[in-house]
Write a protein that holds these residues in place. Structure first.
Motif, PDB file in Angstrom:
ATOM      1  N   MET A  61     -11.714 -43.568  29.631  1.00  0.00           N
ATOM      2  CA  MET A  61     -12.206 -44.498  28.799  1.00  0.00           C
ATOM      3  C   MET A  61     -11.160 -44.278  27.493  1.00  0.00           C
ATOM      4  N   ASP A  62     -10.938 -43.138  27.110  1.00  0.00           N
ATOM      5  CA  ASP A  62      -9.945 -42.948  25.647  1.00  0.00           C
ATOM      6  C   ASP A  62      -8.503 -43.531  26.049  1.00  0.00           C
ATOM      7  N   ILE A  63      -8.230 -43.568  27.326  1.00  0.00           N
ATOM      8  CA  ILE A  63      -6.714 -43.991  27.447  1.00  0.00           C
ATOM      9  C   ILE A  63      -6.999 -45.456  27.376  1.00  0.00           C
ATOM     10  N   ALA A  64      -8.052 -46.051  27.908  1.00  0.00           N
ATOM     11  CA  ALA A  64      -8.298 -47.698  28.000  1.00  0.00           C
ATOM     12  C   ALA A  64      -8.346 -48.114  26.332  1.00  0.00           C
ATOM     13  N   TYR A  65      -9.318 -47.401  25.694  1.00  0.00           N
ATOM     14  CA  TYR A  65      -9.086 -47.645  24.128  1.00  0.00           C
ATOM     15  C   TYR A  65      -7.865 -47.742  23.632  1.00  0.00           C
ATOM     16  N   LEU A  66      -7.211 -46.504  23.799  1.00  0.00           N
ATOM     17  CA  LEU A  66      -5.673 -46.343  23.292  1.00  0.00           C
ATOM     18  C   LEU A  66      -4.861 -47.645  23.790  1.00  0.00           C
ATOM     19  N   GLY A 113      -7.004 -29.453  38.606  1.00  0.00           N
ATOM     20  CA  GLY A 113      -8.086 -30.398  38.731  1.00  0.00           C
ATOM     21  C   GLY A 113      -7.759 -31.866  38.092  1.00  0.00           C
ATOM     22  N   THR A 114      -6.483 -32.199  38.362  1.00  0.00           N
ATOM     23  CA  THR A 114      -6.284 -33.452  37.467  1.00  0.00           C
ATOM     24  C   THR A 114      -7.106 -34.633  37.861  1.00  0.00           C
ATOM     25  N   ARG A 115      -7.531 -34.917  38.960  1.00  0.00           N
ATOM     26  CA  ARG A 115      -8.303 -35.962  39.336  1.00  0.00           C
ATOM     27  C   ARG A 115      -9.737 -35.919  38.721  1.00  0.00           C
ATOM     28  N   TYR A 116     -10.262 -34.748  38.625  1.00  0.00           N
ATOM     29  CA  TYR A 116     -11.752 -34.408  38.253  1.00  0.00           C
ATOM     30  C   TYR A 116     -11.617 -34.548  36.451  1.00  0.00           C
ATOM     31  N   VAL A 117     -10.552 -33.954  36.007  1.00  0.00           N
ATOM     32  CA  VAL A 117     -10.391 -34.107  34.617  1.00  0.00           C
ATOM     33  C   VAL A 117     -10.069 -35.567  34.186  1.00  0.00           C
ATOM     34  N   ALA A 118      -9.107 -36.040  34.857  1.00  0.00           N
ATOM     35  CA  ALA A 118      -8.578 -37.415  34.432  1.00  0.00           C
ATOM     36  C   ALA A 118      -9.656 -38.447  34.226  1.00  0.00           C
ATOM     37  N   ALA A 119     -10.778 -38.339  35.169  1.00  0.00           N
ATOM     38  CA  ALA A 119     -11.859 -38.941  34.931  1.00  0.00           C
ATOM     39  C   ALA A 119     -12.460 -39.204  33.718  1.00  0.00           C
ATOM     40  N   GLY A 120     -12.763 -38.313  32.959  1.00  0.00           N
ATOM     41  CA  GLY A 120     -13.235 -38.110  31.834  1.00  0.00           C
ATOM     42  C   GLY A 120     -12.489 -38.756  30.766  1.00  0.00           C
ATOM     43  N   TYR A 121     -10.928 -38.862  30.912  1.00  0.00           N
ATOM     44  CA  TYR A 121     -10.287 -39.286  29.747  1.00  0.00           C
ATOM     45  C   TYR A 121      -9.954 -40.670  29.990  1.00  0.00           C
ATOM     46  N   VAL A 128     -19.569 -29.329  24.742  1.00  0.00           N
ATOM     47  CA  VAL A 128     -18.767 -30.631  25.054  1.00  0.00           C
ATOM     48  C   VAL A 128     -17.100 -30.377  24.276  1.00  0.00           C
ATOM     49  N   ALA A 129     -16.883 -29.920  23.211  1.00  0.00           N
ATOM     50  CA  ALA A 129     -16.053 -29.742  22.548  1.00  0.00           C
ATOM     51  C   ALA A 129     -15.042 -28.565  23.228  1.00  0.00           C
ATOM     52  N   TYR A 130     -15.498 -27.740  23.829  1.00  0.00           N
ATOM     53  CA  TYR A 130     -14.816 -26.749  24.488  1.00  0.00           C
ATOM     54  C   TYR A 130     -14.403 -27.190  25.955  1.00  0.00           C
ATOM     55  N   LEU A 131     -15.098 -27.916  26.587  1.00  0.00           N
ATOM     56  CA  LEU A 131     -14.843 -28.633  27.807  1.00  0.00           C
ATOM     57  C   LEU A 131     -13.667 -29.602  27.621  1.00  0.00           C
ATOM     58  N   GLU A 132     -13.607 -30.260  26.481  1.00  0.00           N
ATOM     59  CA  GLU A 132     -12.632 -31.152  26.334  1.00  0.00           C
ATOM     60  C   GLU A 132     -11.234 -30.587  26.114  1.00  0.00           C
ATOM     61  N   LEU A 133     -11.288 -29.397  25.091  1.00  0.00           N
ATOM     62  CA  LEU A 133     -10.181 -28.565  25.055  1.00  0.00           C
ATOM     63  C   LEU A 133      -9.513 -28.102  26.309  1.00  0.00           C
ATOM     64  N   LEU A 134     -10.604 -27.411  27.074  1.00  0.00           N
ATOM     65  CA  LEU A 134     -10.116 -26.943  28.377  1.00  0.00           C
ATOM     66  C   LEU A 134      -9.726 -28.013  29.514  1.00  0.00           C
ATOM     67  N   GLY A 135     -10.444 -28.982  29.316  1.00  0.00           N
ATOM     68  CA  GLY A 135      -9.855 -30.258  29.931  1.00  0.00           C
ATOM     69  C   GLY A 135      -8.589 -30.894  29.864  1.00  0.00           C
ATOM     70  N   GLY A 136      -8.218 -30.753  28.469  1.00  0.00           N
ATOM     71  CA  GLY A 136      -6.838 -31.107  27.953  1.00  0.00           C
ATOM     72  C   GLY A 136      -5.717 -30.303  28.512  1.00  0.00           C
ATOM     73  N   ILE A 137      -5.980 -28.994  28.315  1.00  0.00           N
ATOM     74  CA  ILE A 137      -5.211 -27.932  29.016  1.00  0.00           C
ATOM     75  C   ILE A 137      -5.100 -28.063  30.345  1.00  0.00           C
ATOM     76  N   ALA A 138      -6.032 -28.366  31.049  1.00  0.00           N
ATOM     77  CA  ALA A 138      -6.106 -28.539  32.577  1.00  0.00           C
ATOM     78  C   ALA A 138      -5.290 -29.557  33.018  1.00  0.00           C
ATOM     79  N   LEU A 139      -5.157 -30.741  32.104  1.00  0.00           N
ATOM     80  CA  LEU A 139      -4.356 -32.003  32.609  1.00  0.00           C
ATOM     81  C   LEU A 139      -2.731 -31.640  32.369  1.00  0.00           C
ATOM     82  N   ILE A 140      -2.724 -30.769  31.197  1.00  0.00           N
ATOM     83  CA  ILE A 140      -1.121 -30.593  30.900  1.00  0.00           C
ATOM     84  C   ILE A 140      -0.496 -29.587  32.116  1.00  0.00           C
ATOM     85  N   ILE A 141      -1.297 -28.630  32.488  1.00  0.00           N
ATOM     86  CA  ILE A 141      -0.973 -27.890  33.408  1.00  0.00           C
ATOM     87  C   ILE A 141      -0.958 -28.441  34.837  1.00  0.00           C
ATOM     88  N   GLY A 142      -1.875 -29.173  35.191  1.00  0.00           N
ATOM     89  CA  GLY A 142      -2.097 -29.924  36.424  1.00  0.00           C
ATOM     90  C   GLY A 142      -3.029 -29.212  37.073  1.00  0.00           C
TER      91      GLY A 142
END
Length: 82
Positions: A49-54, A39-47, A23-37
């Motif tokens: 709730m974090d954005i809502a809390y923020l 699979g944005t739709r798929y990766v952003a779905a996991g983030y 899970v930790a490595y998937l979150e790291l790779l997901g964050g990098i994928a978001l920065i690069i752009g």
């Protein structure tokens, strides 16, 4: 916290502790994928709730207390000092 503690926490939940590393490595790779752009739709779905809390935290810090909170009932009529 560190990866070993995260893995231990997963183990305490009854989930295999190696899943904590995955899970930790998937979150790291997901964050990098978001920065690069990638699979944005798929990766952003996991983030989502974090954005809502923020956003809720930012609102509570800067938006003041709502009229129906315990804080407002206790401080009603008192002036605040910054």
């Amino acid at each position: 916290m560190g990866l070993p503690k995260v893995a231990g926490w997963f183990g305490s939940l009854g989930v295999p502790s190696t899943l904590g590393y995955i899970v930790a490595y998937l979150e790291l790779l997901g964050g990098i994928a978001l920065i690069i752009g990638i699979g944005t739709r798929y990766v952003a779905a996991g983030y989502e709730m974090d954005i809502a809390y923020l956003l809720v935290a930012i609102y509570l810090v800067f938006g003041g207390e709502p009229g129906y909170s315990v804080d407002s009932a206790l401080t009603r009529g008192k002036t605040r000092r910054a």
